[in-house]
Design an enzyme around this catalytic site. Structure first.
Site, PDB file in Angstrom:
ATOM      1  N   THR A 185       0.862  -1.190   0.000  1.00  0.00           N
ATOM      2  CA  THR A 185       0.000   0.000   0.000  1.00  0.00           C
ATOM      3  C   THR A 185       0.891   1.231   0.000  1.00  0.00           C
ATOM      4  OG1 THR A 185      -0.019   0.008   2.390  1.00  0.00           O
ATOM      5  CG2 THR A 185      -1.835  -1.114   1.306  1.00  0.00           C
ATOM      6  N   GLU A 330      -5.958  -3.253  -0.870  1.00  0.00           N
ATOM      7  CA  GLU A 330      -6.354  -4.353   0.024  1.00  0.00           C
ATOM      8  C   GLU A 330      -7.544  -5.141  -0.526  1.00  0.00           C
ATOM      9  OE1 GLU A 330      -5.502  -1.324   0.927  1.00  0.00           O
ATOM     10  OE2 GLU A 330      -4.564  -1.264   2.900  1.00  0.00           O
ATOM     11  N   LYS A 439     -13.924  17.845  11.717  1.00  0.00           N
ATOM     12  CA  LYS A 439     -14.890  17.779  12.810  1.00  0.00           C
ATOM     13  C   LYS A 439     -15.177  19.196  13.296  1.00  0.00           C
ATOM     14  CE  LYS A 439     -13.019  13.354  13.412  1.00  0.00           C
ATOM     15  NZ  LYS A 439     -11.765  13.246  12.677  1.00  0.00           N
ATOM     16  N   TRP A 444     -19.656  16.565  11.102  1.00  0.00           N
ATOM     17  CA  TRP A 444     -18.564  16.263  10.184  1.00  0.00           C
ATOM     18  C   TRP A 444     -18.739  17.014   8.867  1.00  0.00           C
ATOM     19  CZ3 TRP A 444     -17.556  10.231  10.397  1.00  0.00           C
ATOM     20  CH2 TRP A 444     -17.027   9.920  11.667  1.00  0.00           C
TER      21      TRP A 444
HETATM   22  P1  AMP Z   1      -5.184   2.583  -2.883  1.00  0.00           P
HETATM   23  O1  AMP Z   1      -5.047   1.381  -2.069  1.00  0.00           O
HETATM   24  O2  AMP Z   1      -3.912   3.351  -3.046  1.00  0.00           O
HETATM   25  O3  AMP Z   1      -5.810   2.285  -4.186  1.00  0.00           O
HETATM   26  O4  AMP Z   1      -6.152   3.579  -2.118  1.00  0.00           O
HETATM   27  C1  AMP Z   1      -7.463   3.205  -1.746  1.00  0.00           C
HETATM   28  C2  AMP Z   1      -8.220   4.387  -1.268  1.00  0.00           C
HETATM   29  O5  AMP Z   1      -8.406   5.325  -2.321  1.00  0.00           O
HETATM   30  C3  AMP Z   1      -9.628   4.092  -0.795  1.00  0.00           C
HETATM   31  O6  AMP Z   1      -9.663   3.579   0.504  1.00  0.00           O
HETATM   32  C4  AMP Z   1     -10.296   5.444  -0.917  1.00  0.00           C
HETATM   33  O7  AMP Z   1      -9.998   6.270   0.182  1.00  0.00           O
HETATM   34  C5  AMP Z   1      -9.625   6.021  -2.145  1.00  0.00           C
HETATM   35  N1  AMP Z   1     -10.478   5.836  -3.323  1.00  0.00           N
HETATM   36  C6  AMP Z   1     -10.429   4.860  -4.241  1.00  0.00           C
HETATM   37  N2  AMP Z   1     -11.369   5.034  -5.184  1.00  0.00           N
HETATM   38  C7  AMP Z   1     -12.058   6.147  -4.837  1.00  0.00           C
HETATM   39  C8  AMP Z   1     -13.165   6.855  -5.401  1.00  0.00           C
HETATM   40  N3  AMP Z   1     -13.758   6.461  -6.512  1.00  0.00           N
HETATM   41  N4  AMP Z   1     -13.598   7.950  -4.752  1.00  0.00           N
HETATM   42  C9  AMP Z   1     -13.013   8.383  -3.609  1.00  0.00           C
HETATM   43  N5  AMP Z   1     -11.965   7.760  -3.043  1.00  0.00           N
HETATM   44  C10 AMP Z   1     -11.494   6.658  -3.645  1.00  0.00           C
END
Ligand code: AMP
Length: 542
Positions: A185, A330, A439, A444
């Site tokens: 990640t 994940e 917050k 929120w």
């Molecule tokens: P990653 O593991 O780097 O792909 O990051 C995952 C995170 O990206 C998710 O938990 C979200 O917070 C964010 N994310 C992924 N897709 C979206 C989306 N369509 N809109 C908003 N946030 C997103």
């Protein structure tokens, strides 16, 4: 009693073998890092993957060993990816955009035995090599003609290994729960953590991803995954393309709008997938050049929230449908997709777009729910928001080597770190990352919603919102905007634009025009860095 059907382990090698047997002449086209275009097909990709797989075995790679790649989306990367998992080893795709210390940490943590990399990363790998404690062989993903005359590394040439490889090589027959891939990640805090995908999880995920309400891919699809293979497996497209026999188009290390546009037109691309920033530059380029998008029917956009103007521009100006998707490393990465269900299709255009801006409905294989502070499930009324939890066969059960301890609750749910609503039609909407939500006075404020509203303001290229400590309200929003070239954006112009588009009490207490906004290696706003930068900032309202 158990069922009386065959036990056919779900192995990633089945995908490439299926493509070879049934879609052998379907094209795989790649922009090479050495320049030029390489035209290949699934039969050739599979044959070369076998040859490279046999070379890996000759180099001593065995079941469960980690083999790393530092590479763009190219034919050689796809071949080596299938070869590594095919011999029972683990394809560890490293994100080259990470800081060097992070790359060294990741490769050492994974105990990678081989590093295969693109010519573009030669200087970087030469510099990193003294830090890499477990790599035994460095393979340059290129041909003999492009091998460097001098290098501090003892390099093996990919094309030499393929040429000498065994054409009659057979894939390993292993348990479907064996590991196939490893992806760390991006880690906005602390060290990156590894997600170890299994053959079974990748194949199940690919089967769902191919289906009608997901990517709706088939043998007539020409797909361009701009999402890189090192970011959650290019959203599984190299698997789904093999499974369906789609034509696979690869952009190499090219992310500039003119090159992407030319590829879409020249290769008859019907489906393409990328994060919003990539599409922003493509749309800006089209606006200037006046071109069209050829045969493109659909774009899948995820990684961060899709802004409204993007859905409108694609659908209204170019006749291209937007599929908004949400997922995470994940989750392999697919969680939800914004396909319109009949009830939403029947709505008027503005409401349909409202739904497309939500992150979408759960695909088969993903269970989700939102919970409050007390961990009790919240209603699916589109209003209540809470932590988003997920469960399913391609969702992480623990990080590699157990880092971070137990990540599932008692009932097996994984906390995504996102805060969301779910509406009565099943559409999930991300309100914020739980760390980023502001917050204010016990309520929120969604930084994402404010950012999405602000990027619509004239002259604004990108927006970020963070919470700043406030003596009365606890926290209040500070909006940071980067302006487009030649624009002249001011606090007043942005606030005037936002007036009426957001709840009054959400109005940012201050707006700053900045030259640049920091991003993570996967292109997301780096809020931790922004919070550190503005830690002592005094709001005019404080
Ligand atoms: P990653 O593991 O780097 O792909 O990051 C995952 C995170 O990206 C998710 O938990 C979200 O917070 C964010 N994310 C992924 N897709 C979206 C989306 N369509 N809109 C908003 N946030 C997103």
């Amino acid at each position: 009693m158990i069922g009386a059907m065959q036990d056919w382990p779900l192995l990633v090698s089945r995908l490439i073998e299926h493509a070879r047997t049934n879609h052998g002449d379907r094209e795989v086209v790649a922009l090479a890092v050495e320049g030029g275009t390489v035209r290949s097909n699934w039969r050739t990709i599979a044959d070369r993957a076998h040859r490279f797989g046999s070379a890996l075995e000759t180099l001593g790679i065995r079941h469960g060993d980690r083999v790393a790649t530092l590479a763009w989306n190219t034919h050689r990367h796809v071949e080596s990816w299938y070869a590594i998992s095919g011999v029972g080893a683990v394809a560890h795709t490293i994100n080259p955009r990470l800081f060097h210390e992070q790359i060294a940490y990741i490769a050492n943590h994974a105990e990678d035995r081989i590093l295969a990399f693109d010519l573009s990363f030669l200087a970087m790998v030469e510099k990193l090599a003294p830090e890499l404690t477990t790599i035994e062989h460095y393979i340059l993903l290129t041909d003999r003609a492009h091998m460097p005359a001098n290098s501090s590394l003892d390099l093996l040439c990919y094309e030499d290994l393929v040429a000498a490889g065994d054409p009659d090589h057979a894939w390993a027959v292993i348990d479907e729960n064996s590991p196939a891939g490893l992806c760390y990640t991006s880690g906005t805090t602390g060290n990156p953590k590894g997600v170890l995908y299994s053959h079974r999880s990748n194949v199940l995920h690919a089967m769902t991803a191919a289906s009608g309400d997901c990517f709706a891919m088939g043998v007539n699809t020409s797909v361009l995954p701009i999402a890189p293979m090192f970011h959650a497996n290019a959203w599984a497209i190299p698997y789904v393309a093999a499974l369906t026999g789609a034509k696979l188009v690869l952009n190499g290390g090219n992310f500039d709008a003119p090159t992407l546009h030319k590829l879409i037109i020249d290769e008859g691309v019907t489906l393409s997938l990328a994060v919003p920033t990539v599409w922003l530059s493509v749309l800006q380029y089209l606006e200037k050049s006046g071109g069209n998008l050829g045969l493109l029917k659909r774009v899948a956009i995820g990684g961060s929230a899709v802004p409204r103007f993007m859905v409108e521009a694609f659908q209204r100006d170019y006749g291209v449908t937007v599929s908004h998707l949400w997922g995470m490393t994940e989750m392999s990465p697919l969680g939800t997709l914004g396909t319109l269900c009949p009830r939403v299709s029947a709505m008027d255009e503005a409401e349909r777009i409202d739904h497309q801006l939500k992150q979408g409905r759960a695909v088969f294989g993903v269970e989700m729910k939102i919970v409050g502070e007390d961990h009790a499930e919240l209603p699916r009324d589109g209003k209540a928001f809470g932590r988003l939890l997920v469960r399913g066969p391609w969702i992480v059960s623990r990080y590699f080597k157990g880092d971070g301890g137990d990540v599932l609750d008692r009932d097996g749910w994984f906390d995504t770190g996102d805060v969301a609503t779910i509406d009565p039609n099943g559409y999930m909407q991300i309100v914020d990352r739980s760390k980023d939500v502001i917050k204010s006075g016990g309520e929120w404020i969604s930084s994402i919603e404010l950012e999405n509203a602000a990027v619509g303001a004239p002259g604004v290229a990108e927006a970020a919102v963070i919470g700043i400590a406030h003596p009365k309200w606890d926290e209040r929003p500070l909006l940071l905007v980067r302006q487009k070239d030649g624009a002249s954006v001011s606090k007043e112009s942005v606030l005037a634009y936002l007036d009426g588009k957001i709840a009054k009490w959400w109005t940012p207490d201050d707006v700053l025009v900045v030259d640049d906004l920091p991003h993570t290696a996967t292109g997301k706003l780096l809020k931790t860095e922004l919070r550190a930068r503005y830690k002592d900032y005094k709001l005019p309202t404080a």
